[in-house]
Design an enzyme around this catalytic site. Sequence first.
Site, PDB file in Angstrom:
ATOM      1  N   ASP A  36      54.847  54.336  11.490  1.00  0.00           N
ATOM      2  CA  ASP A  36      54.791  53.063  12.240  1.00  0.00           C
ATOM      3  C   ASP A  36      54.248  51.967  11.322  1.00  0.00           C
ATOM      4  O   ASP A  36      54.783  50.854  11.275  1.00  0.00           O
ATOM      5  CB  ASP A  36      53.849  53.162  13.455  1.00  0.00           C
ATOM      6  CG  ASP A  36      54.222  54.246  14.454  1.00  0.00           C
ATOM      7  OD1 ASP A  36      54.411  53.946  15.630  1.00  0.00           O
ATOM      8  OD2 ASP A  36      54.309  55.428  14.039  1.00  0.00           O
ATOM      9  N   GLU A  48      54.138  45.288  16.487  1.00  0.00           N
ATOM     10  CA  GLU A  48      53.281  46.106  17.356  1.00  0.00           C
ATOM     11  C   GLU A  48      51.979  46.504  16.684  1.00  0.00           C
ATOM     12  O   GLU A  48      50.935  46.565  17.331  1.00  0.00           O
ATOM     13  CB  GLU A  48      54.032  47.377  17.786  1.00  0.00           C
ATOM     14  CG  GLU A  48      53.115  48.373  18.488  1.00  0.00           C
ATOM     15  CD  GLU A  48      53.819  49.530  19.153  1.00  0.00           C
ATOM     16  OE1 GLU A  48      55.021  49.722  18.941  1.00  0.00           O
ATOM     17  OE2 GLU A  48      53.129  50.231  19.917  1.00  0.00           O
ATOM     18  N   ASP A  53      59.714  52.886  17.686  1.00  0.00           N
ATOM     19  CA  ASP A  53      59.645  53.016  19.140  1.00  0.00           C
ATOM     20  C   ASP A  53      59.890  54.486  19.479  1.00  0.00           C
ATOM     21  O   ASP A  53      60.850  55.088  18.998  1.00  0.00           O
ATOM     22  CB  ASP A  53      60.721  52.109  19.762  1.00  0.00           C
ATOM     23  CG  ASP A  53      60.700  52.148  21.278  1.00  0.00           C
ATOM     24  OD1 ASP A  53      59.604  52.032  21.863  1.00  0.00           O
ATOM     25  OD2 ASP A  53      61.783  52.275  21.875  1.00  0.00           O
ATOM     26  N   THR A  96      56.960  56.739  19.447  1.00  0.00           N
ATOM     27  CA  THR A  96      56.009  57.444  18.564  1.00  0.00           C
ATOM     28  C   THR A  96      55.555  58.771  19.181  1.00  0.00           C
ATOM     29  O   THR A  96      55.381  59.764  18.478  1.00  0.00           O
ATOM     30  CB  THR A  96      54.791  56.544  18.278  1.00  0.00           C
ATOM     31  OG1 THR A  96      55.260  55.335  17.697  1.00  0.00           O
ATOM     32  CG2 THR A  96      53.822  57.206  17.311  1.00  0.00           C
ATOM     33  N   HIS A 101      55.194  58.745  29.863  1.00  0.00           N
ATOM     34  CA  HIS A 101      54.250  57.771  30.428  1.00  0.00           C
ATOM     35  C   HIS A 101      54.459  57.567  31.930  1.00  0.00           C
ATOM     36  O   HIS A 101      54.276  56.463  32.441  1.00  0.00           O
ATOM     37  CB  HIS A 101      54.379  56.418  29.711  1.00  0.00           C
ATOM     38  CG  HIS A 101      53.997  56.445  28.264  1.00  0.00           C
ATOM     39  ND1 HIS A 101      54.908  56.336  27.241  1.00  0.00           N
ATOM     40  CD2 HIS A 101      52.788  56.554  27.655  1.00  0.00           C
ATOM     41  CE1 HIS A 101      54.286  56.381  26.066  1.00  0.00           C
ATOM     42  NE2 HIS A 101      53.002  56.518  26.285  1.00  0.00           N
ATOM     43  N   GLY A 116      61.140  56.200  24.374  1.00  0.00           N
ATOM     44  CA  GLY A 116      61.586  54.992  23.691  1.00  0.00           C
ATOM     45  C   GLY A 116      62.360  54.024  24.563  1.00  0.00           C
ATOM     46  O   GLY A 116      63.265  54.415  25.303  1.00  0.00           O
ATOM     47  N   LYS A 151      66.482  54.315  25.400  1.00  0.00           N
ATOM     48  CA  LYS A 151      67.006  54.222  26.769  1.00  0.00           C
ATOM     49  C   LYS A 151      68.023  53.070  26.887  1.00  0.00           C
ATOM     50  O   LYS A 151      69.012  53.184  27.608  1.00  0.00           O
ATOM     51  CB  LYS A 151      65.849  54.064  27.769  1.00  0.00           C
ATOM     52  CG  LYS A 151      65.102  55.405  27.950  1.00  0.00           C
ATOM     53  CD  LYS A 151      64.057  55.355  29.025  1.00  0.00           C
ATOM     54  CE  LYS A 151      62.701  54.900  28.603  1.00  0.00           C
ATOM     55  NZ  LYS A 151      61.993  55.845  27.705  1.00  0.00           N
TER      56      LYS A 151
HETATM   57  P1  AMP Z   1      58.457  55.380  26.953  1.00  0.00           P
HETATM   58  O1  AMP Z   1      59.627  55.169  27.858  1.00  0.00           O
HETATM   59  O2  AMP Z   1      57.360  56.154  27.590  1.00  0.00           O
HETATM   60  O3  AMP Z   1      58.855  55.917  25.633  1.00  0.00           O
HETATM   61  O4  AMP Z   1      57.852  53.928  26.716  1.00  0.00           O
HETATM   62  C1  AMP Z   1      58.599  52.894  26.107  1.00  0.00           C
HETATM   63  C2  AMP Z   1      57.678  52.085  25.212  1.00  0.00           C
HETATM   64  O5  AMP Z   1      56.590  51.587  25.988  1.00  0.00           O
HETATM   65  C3  AMP Z   1      57.052  52.890  24.090  1.00  0.00           C
HETATM   66  O6  AMP Z   1      56.842  52.050  22.994  1.00  0.00           O
HETATM   67  C4  AMP Z   1      55.726  53.322  24.653  1.00  0.00           C
HETATM   68  O7  AMP Z   1      54.776  53.504  23.651  1.00  0.00           O
HETATM   69  C5  AMP Z   1      55.365  52.131  25.539  1.00  0.00           C
HETATM   70  N1  AMP Z   1      54.593  52.577  26.719  1.00  0.00           N
HETATM   71  C6  AMP Z   1      55.065  52.781  27.973  1.00  0.00           C
HETATM   72  N2  AMP Z   1      54.077  53.191  28.804  1.00  0.00           N
HETATM   73  C7  AMP Z   1      52.957  53.239  28.059  1.00  0.00           C
HETATM   74  C8  AMP Z   1      51.606  53.582  28.323  1.00  0.00           C
HETATM   75  N3  AMP Z   1      51.222  53.966  29.542  1.00  0.00           N
HETATM   76  N4  AMP Z   1      50.732  53.538  27.307  1.00  0.00           N
HETATM   77  C9  AMP Z   1      51.124  53.153  26.069  1.00  0.00           C
HETATM   78  N5  AMP Z   1      52.379  52.803  25.754  1.00  0.00           N
HETATM   79  C10 AMP Z   1      53.300  52.854  26.718  1.00  0.00           C
HETATM   80 MG    MG Z   2      57.732  50.957  21.522  1.00  0.00          MG
HETATM   81 MG    MG Z   3      56.145  51.420  18.307  1.00  0.00          MG
END
Ligand code: AMP
Ligand code: MG
Ligand code: MG
Length: 313
Positions: free
Chosen positions: A57, A80, A135, A137, A209, A231, A235
């Site tokens: 990252d 970011e 995106d 991670t 998440h 990510g 999506k």
């Molecule tokens: P995800 O769909 O969970 O991969 O989330 C999409 C993006 O939003 C990624 O960059 C995640 O790191 C960020 N993200 C979503 N929800 C959270 C959360 N609760 N805490 C930290 N990052 C989140």
């Molecule tokens: Mg991200």
């Molecule tokens: Mg990122």
Amino acid sequence: MSISMGSTSGDIPLILRLVHDSTGIVNVAGNIVRKVLQSGKLDIVDKGTDDLQTKADRAAQVYITQELHKKFPLASIIGEEGDNLTENLDDLVSPVGSPIQANDLPLGEILSKSVPTDLSSIQESEVVIWIDPLDGTSEFTRGMVEHVTILVGIAYNGSPIAGVIHQPFLKLGEKFGRTLWGIPRIGYGGFTLAAPSKDKKVITTTRSHSNARVEAVLESMKPDDIIRVGGAGNKAILLMEGKCNAYVFASAGCQKWDTCAPEAVLAAIGGKLTDMAGQPYSYSKDVQHANQGGLLATAPGEDHDWYIKQIPK
Ligand code: AMP
Ligand code: MG
Ligand code: MG
């Protein structure tokens, strides 16, 4: 640097140069990400609950920011991982895993697009570039590398005007890396646009998440299938390729660098990305980074408002 990207200048409109140059830059950043993974030294830092940062990252952001700044010194660049990063890139930029070469990229195609008058007078100092250097991670650290994207979103007057999405681990033939781009009202490329099925409602959402509210809202939309992947960029690609009808995440958590590029590319193909109330986010340089109102994105041809009407009060 063993991957040359060429350069652009002169009479070519700024918006095309931004997308062209970003396409070359993310291709090299993809190499950096693969190289860190290959080294086995991810050097993980926990930024908070469910929020990890790796050397990939950091190094990808240092590279993307430095290259964009060289080419567009007056633009605001927001990444970011913040402003005070130091990563030595020396041993990370040499190619690994047969990357796509600059002359394989759709660079000429981007520069040949015609630009509407209102977009041809954009000033560099008014451009804001939102960077998510890696995106997905959470998935990256678990070896689920196909979820990873690199996002460069370009905003002007608060709106996303162009987006570039790179998949460093997608292998096309013998070569690693695919770059998808979109500029609303101008064009898109790097992927085959497909409409999702009208007979089935497939919704994509977070893999790592989720929470009770996220699940309740998904349930209210009565999906035939839910695809849980990591990510925001990943999506968005599912929507672009017709594999899902909607991307629904009824929670805070995503930030401006997650949604700027996806929103632009979706808009370029006739899709839409808003908060869960249907309101667009602003991408001006002084906005709050968090997307507090959640995320609803729909594929071209979907009734965006239908999804909003299903949400329990
Ligand atoms: P995800 O769909 O969970 O991969 O989330 C999409 C993006 O939003 C990624 O960059 C995640 O790191 C960020 N993200 C979503 N929800 C959270 C959360 N609760 N805490 C930290 N990052 C989140
Ligand atoms: Mg991200
Ligand atoms: Mg990122």
